[in-house]
Every structure is written in C-alpha cells, then in structure tokens.
Design an enzyme around this catalytic site. Structure first.
Site, short mmCIF file in Angstrom:
data_model
loop_
_atom_site.label_atom_id
_atom_site.label_comp_id
_atom_site.label_asym_id
_atom_site.label_seq_id
_atom_site.Cartn_x
_atom_site.Cartn_y
_atom_site.Cartn_z
N GLU A 37 14.33 16.21 -7.88
CA GLU A 37 15.30 15.11 -7.79
C GLU A 37 14.77 14.09 -6.80
O GLU A 37 14.86 14.24 -5.59
CB GLU A 37 16.68 15.61 -7.32
CG GLU A 37 17.73 14.51 -7.49
CD GLU A 37 18.80 14.45 -6.40
OE1 GLU A 37 19.77 13.72 -6.58
OE2 GLU A 37 18.66 15.12 -5.35
N ASP A 55 16.84 19.89 -5.41
CA ASP A 55 17.76 18.88 -4.91
C ASP A 55 17.18 18.11 -3.71
O ASP A 55 16.54 18.71 -2.83
CB ASP A 55 19.06 19.59 -4.46
CG ASP A 55 20.12 18.64 -3.95
OD1 ASP A 55 20.66 17.88 -4.76
OD2 ASP A 55 20.40 18.65 -2.73
C1 GLC Z 1 21.70 15.40 -4.24
C2 GLC Z 1 22.81 15.71 -5.21
C3 GLC Z 1 24.09 15.18 -4.67
C4 GLC Z 1 24.36 15.84 -3.34
C5 GLC Z 1 23.18 15.62 -2.38
C6 GLC Z 1 23.28 16.47 -1.17
O1 GLC Z 1 21.46 14.05 -4.13
O2 GLC Z 1 22.51 15.21 -6.47
O3 GLC Z 1 25.16 15.44 -5.54
O4 GLC Z 1 25.52 15.30 -2.78
O5 GLC Z 1 21.97 15.98 -3.01
O6 GLC Z 1 23.00 17.80 -1.46
#
Ligand code: GLC
Ligand code: MG
Length: 593
Positions: A322, A258
């Site tokens: 991500e 993430d």
């Molecule tokens: C990432 C996740 C999102 C979350 C953020 C903070 O972007 O996809 O849903 O709010 O991280 O953890």
C-alpha cells in the site's frame, strides 16, 4: 513378453544393467538440474511462482477487496464477520473473481476499525475465531479462490502486549526497550516538556504522544493509539517474521502491506520537517518520516520468507504494497524488492485532472511506465476513498469498471463497486471514522465508502438480520432497493452483469499481457487497443459531458464486432470511422484484422 510367453529381459549381462542404471540416474539428475535452473532463472526475472506452468495466479485474476465489518454479518450483531464471508464465497465464482483481500480481522480495540492490531495472530471475537478463519481458507481453496490478508506492520495498537512491555521496560537490557520509537523530548524553562521535533501524524496534530509510564514520547504516524514499531530493532524484525510465517503456515496466498511508506523515520529525531509538511494521507513533503530507503531491505526480507513457501509448493505468494504518496523511484524500488506497489493514481483523477479522457490517458501511461518484468496494476476504489459513483457520478460507474478490467495488469475492485453502489450519506450523523474525529473535519470521514454491502432489498439490504441497526446504517439512503446483487443478477444490462462479463472476457489471453496501444491523444473518448496477434480489441470510453463521435481507424483498424457495451447491445458490426458514444458509455470491439 517374448513370443513364448516368457519374460525376455531387455538386457541380461551385469555390465549392461549397470550402464542402464547409470543412464537412468544420470537422466533423472539432468532433468532435476535443468528444472531447478529454469525455476531459478524465472524467479530472478519475475515472481511467477516456480512450478506454475504459465503466469502466476495473481497476474491472471482480479483482486476483490473485502472490508470484513461491512460485507456480511452472520450473527446479527450488525457487524460483518468471517462466517458471513464464508457464506458468500459462491459470489466470487459467480463474479469470475479469483482472489479476495481481507482488510484486518485481527484482535483490536477497533480505534481505527482493525488497523490498530493488538494481537497479530488472533482473530478478533467480533469477526469470529481461528476455526472460522481456517474454514474460510479451506472453503476458499475448494472454490479456487486465493486469499490475501492485510498485514499492518508499521504500528500496533497501544493495547498490544508488546507496547505494554515496552512502556514498562526499565532499561536497555530489556529486549522491549526499543521496540517502539521513544524520545524524551526537550524540557522547557518552566519544566514542561515538548516533543523533539515538528513531525506530524497523518490523522492529527503532532506525531509524538507523551507516555507517563515510560516518561517519554512515542512516535505514531497515525492515531496516538497506533504507536509505530521500531524497525531498526532486530527483535521487532524477528517478531514480525514470525507473524508472517504464522499466516503463511495457515495457507494464505499473499499479503497486502499496510502503510509501508511509513515504516522508517530518520534516525536523528531532532531534525524538523520542511515547513509545509502537514497532516493528511497524500503528503509528499514528508522528507524525514516517509519513503526512507531502509524500507526496501525489509520488504526484501519479507519477500524472502514468502519465497520459501513458494519454493516448497511451487505456488507463488503475492506481496502487494500500500504505497500512497510515493515518488516514481520508490515505486521502482518496491518492484525490485519483490513486491507490487499499488498504483493509486486513477483514484484522485477527478481532483487532479478533471477525470477527462486526456487525464486518464496520462495516468494510465504513467501506470505503464515500468521496466521489463514489472507487472502493472490499477485500482479505482478502496476503504479510504469515496465510492466511484460519488466521485465520478453514477453515469460513469460502468465505464470505470470497463476501464479497470480491460487495462493491463492486476485490477483491484472494492466490494460493492461491481454493483455501482453509492456511499452512505452519513452527513447527519457523528462520524465513526477516527480520522474525521481527530482531525475535527467530517469531510475526512471514510464512513461513506464503508457502507454495508447491498445483497438484496430485504431488511438491512441482506447484510445483517439485526433488528437494532447495523454498525453503519443502510439508511438514510434507500438505494439498496434497486442497487443490490439480487436485483442486478436478474437484469441483463445491470452493472453487476456487465462486471461479470468483463471479468470473463479479461480471462482471454488477449487481456492477460502488458500490451496496450494508445493513440497519440484523445478527445472526450478514451481509446486503447489490447490483444495478441489475431485477437485484438478496441476499448472506447466516453468520459466527456455529451454524446461524442470518434474515428478509431487512425489506429489502423477499419471494422469490428461489438462484444461488450455498457448498454445492452452486442454482436453488431461497427464502422470504426464513426463510433457514437453517449456520455458515460463504453464498449469493446473485437477488431477484424
Ligand atoms: C492505511 C489504511 C487505512 C488506515 C491506515 C492506518 O492507510 O488503508 O485505512 O487507517 O493505514 O493503519
Ligand atoms: Mg457479526
């Protein structure tokens, strides 16, 4: 055996036995050496998982994202859970999907619905317990389904015991002293305090929050209840290594990392960011708090941990990053570090270039702009973006799924998109999503796309048997009466059945490589050819506003047979010089060569 029934030794003298023995030992050693060498070379060139005889599993499957709160509730509290997911594992076999990715299910105060983790190695009671997780892994394995879990290393919850230890740490002798990013800020003439710089959080104003216990500010890329860990601290790295090993030991097959571009901020915290660097997700002006070069060393370190598991059993472990808002160079570096960075650019196609065929062609070319050994991936939806039907219109959902599943590389499907689910219409309700609340802007709300999965047309769409409502209501939107698994299963030309057939088709060798041919330019219809020698397919998708005719013979093929269509037709011979496609129509033709 000899003719007389007595054993006739192959070699009788001692000397001879010795030679045979040495030959056998030598042979075995040589085989072992060659195997190790080949395995070594293979893992240098791409992470294809040692012992697996062909491509690794993650190059062959679709990844299906589950948002656990919204997939299936088993205990009637209106929130999805792990038991619920276990009860639906059959669905992935039915869909021809080989891997699931679970958004966070760890202990959390749920300020960001689990992306604020207070204990990385526990299951939140809302979702079940560790036995449930172990069962999930066991059941998934027995059904041949790989399990990828979310891994949220950038920040913890402010309710994590690590954060508590850090805010109470007296001085540098305490290992938790620098666990987070602390800064005393500056003192103004009137005695009040200001943060050290103008850095902004993704979700709200300043990225600095004052802590009255520590008497200092801490940095948070997201909510103030999500303090960022300090990756310049070796103790943090070690603790996080343990977390990774914990889940790998449990048998997970991969991690989705993430918010990785936020892992580091520049060390000098008194430098302001350029004017214009604002709040929000997709912000490239963040020079000092995003995309720092130190990230890749850490990704490599995590990759190395996964590799030890890979080496032990010969099955590759997937590391998916991500990477929202990263430049091309950073994308290359994620690959080099042994991860696969999500390629998100198809998601904002509508705002960026109108989601026309030309627009998609350009984005796909960019997605394929990779070097040897870098495996592509495409994604068209997730828990942070409006559903496809809402972004692109119902009419385009099937063509979008057809595109996703016929492009090269690993596709990721967000739950419910295979049904053509629309997002919930929650405009009349106070948003649940903290991003909408802290930014005081309902348009930022991600509630709509997190609406519960629609299984059937009974109470709560079969998602939950709660009589007091579900965490996000099924109502006011009544789509579930006809857009649901049960109804679509029994309808031959439903989105669900098309998805299943696409998922089956893409298991053919023709779709399991990175080859793709495009024409130089396209009109309203996006066309490309996939395949291997002797087994090629043309995919044509009309993203225009009206019916449109095209001539594919320019690609060098004249005739073919229709294998799949967003309409129900099949098996008819197609004249490639004159293909008529309705708005939102797509089809796949097996080419005569
Ligand atoms: C990432 C996740 C999102 C979350 C953020 C903070 O972007 O996809 O849903 O709010 O991280 O953890
Ligand atoms: Mg529940």
């Amino acid at each position: 055996m000899g003719k007389d029934g007595k054993e006739t030794p192959f070699c009788q003298s001692n000397k001879c036995s010795c030679v045979v023995f040495l030959l056998i030992v030598g042979g075995v050693a040589a085989v072992v050496c060659v195997t190790l060498l080949v395995k070594d070379l293979r893992s240098i060139y791409d992470h294809d998982g040692g012992g697996e005889s062909e491509a690794p599993w993650w190059k062959k499957t679709i990844i299906y994202q589950i948002y656990p709160r919204s997939f299936q509730d088993s205990d009637g509290d209106g929130v999805g859970d792990l038991q619920g997911i276990i009860s639906r594992l059959w669905y992935f076999n039915y869909l021809n999907v080989g891997a699931i990715w679970l958004s966070p299910f760890f202990t959390s105060p749920m300020k960001d619905f689990g992306y604020d983790v207070s204990n990385y190695t526990e299951v939140d009671p809302l979702f079940g317990d560790m036995d449930d997780f172990d069962n999930l892994i066991k059941e998934a394995k027995s059904k041949g389904i790989k399990v990828i879990i979310d891994f949220v290393p950038n920040h913890t919850s402010n309710e994590s015991s690590w954060f508590d230890l850090s805010r109470h740490a007296a001085d540098e002798s305490d290992p938790y002293w620098n666990f987070y990013i602390w800064n005393e800020g500056t003192t103004n003439p009137d005695g009040s305090r200001s943060p050290p710089d103008n850095w902004k959080s993704v979700f709200e104003g300043s990225a600095w929050e004052w802590d009255d216990v520590r008497k200092a500010y801490y940095y948070h890329a997201f909510l103030s209840s999500q303090p960022d860990l300090n990756y310049r601290n070796e103790h943090v790295l070690e603790k996080i290594d343990e977390v990774i090993r914990f889940w790998m030991d449990k048998g997970v097959d991969g991690l989705r990392i993430d918010a990785i571009p936020h892992l580091f901020e520049i060390a000098n915290q008194s430098i302001d960011e350029p004017a214009g660097a604002s709040n929000g997700f997709d912000e490239n002006l963040h020079k000092y708090i995003k995309n720092q070069p130190e990230i890749f060393k850490v990704v490599k370190r995590w990759r190395a941990i996964l590799d030890t598991y890979e080496a032990a059993d010969g099955t590759s472990r997937f590391l998916l990053a991500e990477t929202v808002g990263i430049p091309h160079e950073a994308r290359m570096n994620y690959y080099k570090a042994g991860s696969v960075p999500f390629f998100f650019n198809l998601i904002p196609a509508k705002e960026k270039c109108g989601a026309t065929a030309t627009c998609f062609l350009e984005i796909i070319r960019d997605g394929m702009n990779l070097t040897e050994g870098q495996w592509p991936n495409f994604v068209i939806g997730n828990h942070d973006n409006k559903r496809i039907a809402d972004r692109m219109g119902d009419v385009n959902v099937d063509a979008m799924n057809m595109m996703l599943l016929t492009l090269p590389g690993t596709p990721t499907t967000y739950y419910g998109e295979e049904l053509g689910m629309r997002g919930g219409d929650y405009t009349g309700m106070t948003p649940k999503d903290p991003y909408a609340i802290t930014s005081n802007n309902a348009e930022n709300s991600r509630d709509s796309e997190r609406n519960p999965m629609q299984w059937n047309d009974t109470l709560n769409a079969g998602f939950s048997n709660s009589t007091t409502g579900t965490w996000l209501p099924i109502q006011p939107n009544t789509d579930y009466m006809h857009i649901n698994v049960e109804v679509e299963r029994n309808l031959d030309n439903s989105s669900l059945n098309l998805y299943r057939k696409l998922a089956e088709l893409r298991q053919k060798e023709a779709f399991q490589n990175a080859n793709i041919e495009f024409p130089e330019s396209v009109s309203d219809v996006l066309v490309y050819v996939r395949g291997v020698e002797g087994d090629r397919y043309a995919v044509a998708l009309n993203f225009g506003e009206a019916k449109h005719g095209i001539d594919i013979t320019k690609l060098g093929y004249t005739k073919g047979t229709l294998v799949l269509s967003t309409k129900s037709e099949k098996d008819k011979t197609i004249d490639l010089s004159n293909i008529q496609l309705d708005k939102g129509e797509g089809f796949i033709v097996h080419l005569d060569e």
